[in-house]
Design a protein around this motif. Structure first.
Motif, PDB file in Angstrom:
ATOM      1  N   ALA A   1     -11.776 -43.842 -30.663  1.00  0.00           N
ATOM      2  CA  ALA A   1     -13.096 -43.484 -30.593  1.00  0.00           C
ATOM      3  C   ALA A   1     -13.501 -43.855 -32.339  1.00  0.00           C
ATOM      4  O   ALA A   1     -15.185 -43.816 -31.977  1.00  0.00           O
ATOM      5  CB  ALA A   1     -13.286 -42.390 -30.373  1.00  0.00           C
TER       6      ALA A   1
ATOM      7  N   PHE B   1     -17.840 -42.950 -33.570  1.00  0.00           N
ATOM      8  CA  PHE B   1     -18.284 -41.510 -33.270  1.00  0.00           C
ATOM      9  C   PHE B   1     -17.021 -40.904 -34.614  1.00  0.00           C
ATOM     10  O   PHE B   1     -15.973 -40.929 -34.589  1.00  0.00           O
ATOM     11  CB  PHE B   1     -17.714 -40.642 -31.758  1.00  0.00           C
ATOM     12  CG  PHE B   1     -17.768 -40.932 -31.006  1.00  0.00           C
ATOM     13  CD1 PHE B   1     -19.662 -41.460 -31.058  1.00  0.00           C
ATOM     14  CD2 PHE B   1     -17.045 -42.049 -29.918  1.00  0.00           C
ATOM     15  CE1 PHE B   1     -20.666 -41.765 -29.840  1.00  0.00           C
ATOM     16  CE2 PHE B   1     -18.249 -42.781 -28.847  1.00  0.00           C
ATOM     17  CZ  PHE B   1     -19.203 -42.527 -28.503  1.00  0.00           C
TER      18      PHE B   1
ATOM     19  N   GLN C   1     -16.982 -36.360 -33.012  1.00  0.00           N
ATOM     20  CA  GLN C   1     -16.371 -36.983 -31.872  1.00  0.00           C
ATOM     21  C   GLN C   1     -15.324 -35.320 -31.200  1.00  0.00           C
ATOM     22  O   GLN C   1     -15.588 -35.297 -29.595  1.00  0.00           O
ATOM     23  CB  GLN C   1     -15.188 -38.119 -31.909  1.00  0.00           C
ATOM     24  CG  GLN C   1     -14.066 -37.682 -31.061  1.00  0.00           C
ATOM     25  CD  GLN C   1     -12.690 -39.419 -31.900  1.00  0.00           C
ATOM     26  OE1 GLN C   1     -11.488 -38.721 -31.028  1.00  0.00           O
ATOM     27  NE2 GLN C   1     -12.895 -40.054 -32.547  1.00  0.00           N
TER      28      GLN C   1
ATOM     29  N   ARG D   1     -16.574 -34.074 -27.918  1.00  0.00           N
ATOM     30  CA  ARG D   1     -15.676 -33.354 -26.413  1.00  0.00           C
ATOM     31  C   ARG D   1     -14.897 -32.537 -25.645  1.00  0.00           C
ATOM     32  O   ARG D   1     -15.200 -32.527 -24.524  1.00  0.00           O
ATOM     33  CB  ARG D   1     -14.465 -34.567 -27.122  1.00  0.00           C
ATOM     34  CG  ARG D   1     -13.403 -34.143 -26.229  1.00  0.00           C
ATOM     35  CD  ARG D   1     -11.679 -34.846 -27.057  1.00  0.00           C
ATOM     36  NE  ARG D   1     -10.129 -34.525 -25.770  1.00  0.00           N
ATOM     37  CZ  ARG D   1      -9.055 -34.771 -26.392  1.00  0.00           C
ATOM     38  NH1 ARG D   1      -8.571 -35.494 -28.249  1.00  0.00           N
ATOM     39  NH2 ARG D   1      -8.289 -34.068 -25.902  1.00  0.00           N
TER      40      ARG D   1
ATOM     41  N   TRP E   1     -13.482 -42.340 -25.975  1.00  0.00           N
ATOM     42  CA  TRP E   1     -14.389 -40.822 -25.894  1.00  0.00           C
ATOM     43  C   TRP E   1     -14.123 -40.674 -24.168  1.00  0.00           C
ATOM     44  O   TRP E   1     -14.434 -38.840 -23.762  1.00  0.00           O
ATOM     45  CB  TRP E   1     -15.464 -41.169 -25.750  1.00  0.00           C
ATOM     46  CG  TRP E   1     -16.636 -39.255 -26.858  1.00  0.00           C
ATOM     47  CD1 TRP E   1     -16.241 -38.443 -27.172  1.00  0.00           C
ATOM     48  CD2 TRP E   1     -16.958 -38.687 -25.365  1.00  0.00           C
ATOM     49  NE1 TRP E   1     -16.665 -37.466 -27.317  1.00  0.00           N
ATOM     50  CE2 TRP E   1     -17.731 -37.961 -25.997  1.00  0.00           C
ATOM     51  CE3 TRP E   1     -17.367 -39.108 -23.763  1.00  0.00           C
ATOM     52  CZ2 TRP E   1     -18.600 -36.092 -24.948  1.00  0.00           C
ATOM     53  CZ3 TRP E   1     -18.348 -38.019 -23.156  1.00  0.00           C
ATOM     54  CH2 TRP E   1     -18.552 -36.593 -23.759  1.00  0.00           C
TER      55      TRP E   1
END
Length: 298
Positions: free
Chosen positions: A39, A43, A48, A52, A224
């Motif tokens: 990820a 990101f 990230q 999330r 992600w």
């Protein structure tokens, strides 16, 4: 990240459901650290993790409200903000930041020390470890010191500082949530923690001036989504089932399974380099965790 299971089980047989829950906490959580690495391709670390956990927390809260769970009160939201800032903002945010410069396998091997740190912090509340637990803490800390001398962390002092901060804030947040700052009951409390922690990390992302790469790489998007669905929703709820229906030692077994899986995946999938000395150091950490869990069970 790792916490200690302490709830008394209501059943002990290993049903098909419990086996699936074990597989989720072992395999899924063990693989999330590699997913964080992928990820990061698009990101940045705090963005990230913040997006999330905020997304997962909103979904989980909506689900619990639909099932009739009460809305957390003001004190419970305050506690969720503090615990979320520590465990998720500091713990998970700094973990992702460490993975920018350190292999995912080495990061999770270091994180295995968290149950030992939690046991040490509980000394402040008069909870004294037995001889086997104390031996586990000492052995685990010796393994962590060995890890810091390995090539991976020696090449990245910034990554080493980040993972130390991550483990410390996660452990402090875990103890405070158990002792001083109770969350709302059940999954509603964890949803509020994820929402608050996600907001904190997005704020940290803004302060750090992070900018996602646009358009994002397909691998980063897939990673992600994997972290949201499997890491934050499925595996976390599987852990809650284990806490309620499995022996405490079994529920906590992911703490010494995850590092092995993460290191193997990092080497096999991401071509990460782990030296023989670092494998040995990780083994010492895991021995310490096993000793501590066996002592706690007694």
């Amino acid at each position: 990240m790792t916490t200690l299971a302490s709830r008394t089980p209501t059943t002990t047989p290993l049903s098909g459901l419990l086996l699936l829950c074990l597989a989720a906490t072992w395999l899924v959580w063990g693989s999330t650290y590699l997913a964080i690495k992928f990820a990061l391709l698009s990101f940045p670390p705090f963005f990230q993790m913040g997006s999330r956990f905020l997304f997962a927390g909103v979904v989980l809260m909506a689900w619990m409200r639909w099932r009739g769970a009460p809305w957390p009160n003001a004190v419970q939201w305050r506690n969720a903000a503090i615990v979320g800032a520590l465990m998720l903002g500091g713990g998970m945010g700094c973990t992702a930041y460490a993975e920018v410069t350190v292999g995912s396998g080495l990061v999770v091997a270091f994180i295995a020390v968290c149950p030992l740190m939690i046991a040490a912090l509980n000394l402040l509340y008069g909870v004294k470890p037995g001889r086997l637990e104390l031996a586990g803490i000492l052995v685990g800390l010796a393994g962590v010191l060995m890890l810091t001398q390995g090539a991976g962390f020696q090449a990245s002092p910034t990554g080493l500082i980040a993972i130390i901060v991550a483990c410390t804030t996660w452990s402090v947040g875990s103890v405070l949530s158990q002792r001083n700052l109770p969350l709302a009951p059940g999954a509603t409390g964890f949803a509020s923690e994820m929402i608050c922690g996600g907001v904190v990390m997005l704020g940290m992302s803004a302060i750090a001036g992070e900018t996602p790469h646009w358009p994002p790489q397909p691998a980063a998007v897939a990673a992600w989504c994997y972290l949201v669905v499997f890491g934050s929703l499925i595996a976390f709820n599987a852990y809650m089932v284990l806490l309620a229906h499995a022996p405490a030692g079994l529920a906590s077994s992911y703490t010494f399974v995850n590092p092995v899986i993460a290191m193997l995946l990092g080497v096999a999938v991401a071509n990460e380099v782990v030296t023989s000395f670092e494998w040995m150091a990780a083994g010492v950490v895991l021995v310490g965790v096993v000793l501590m869990l066996r002592g706690a069970k007694r």
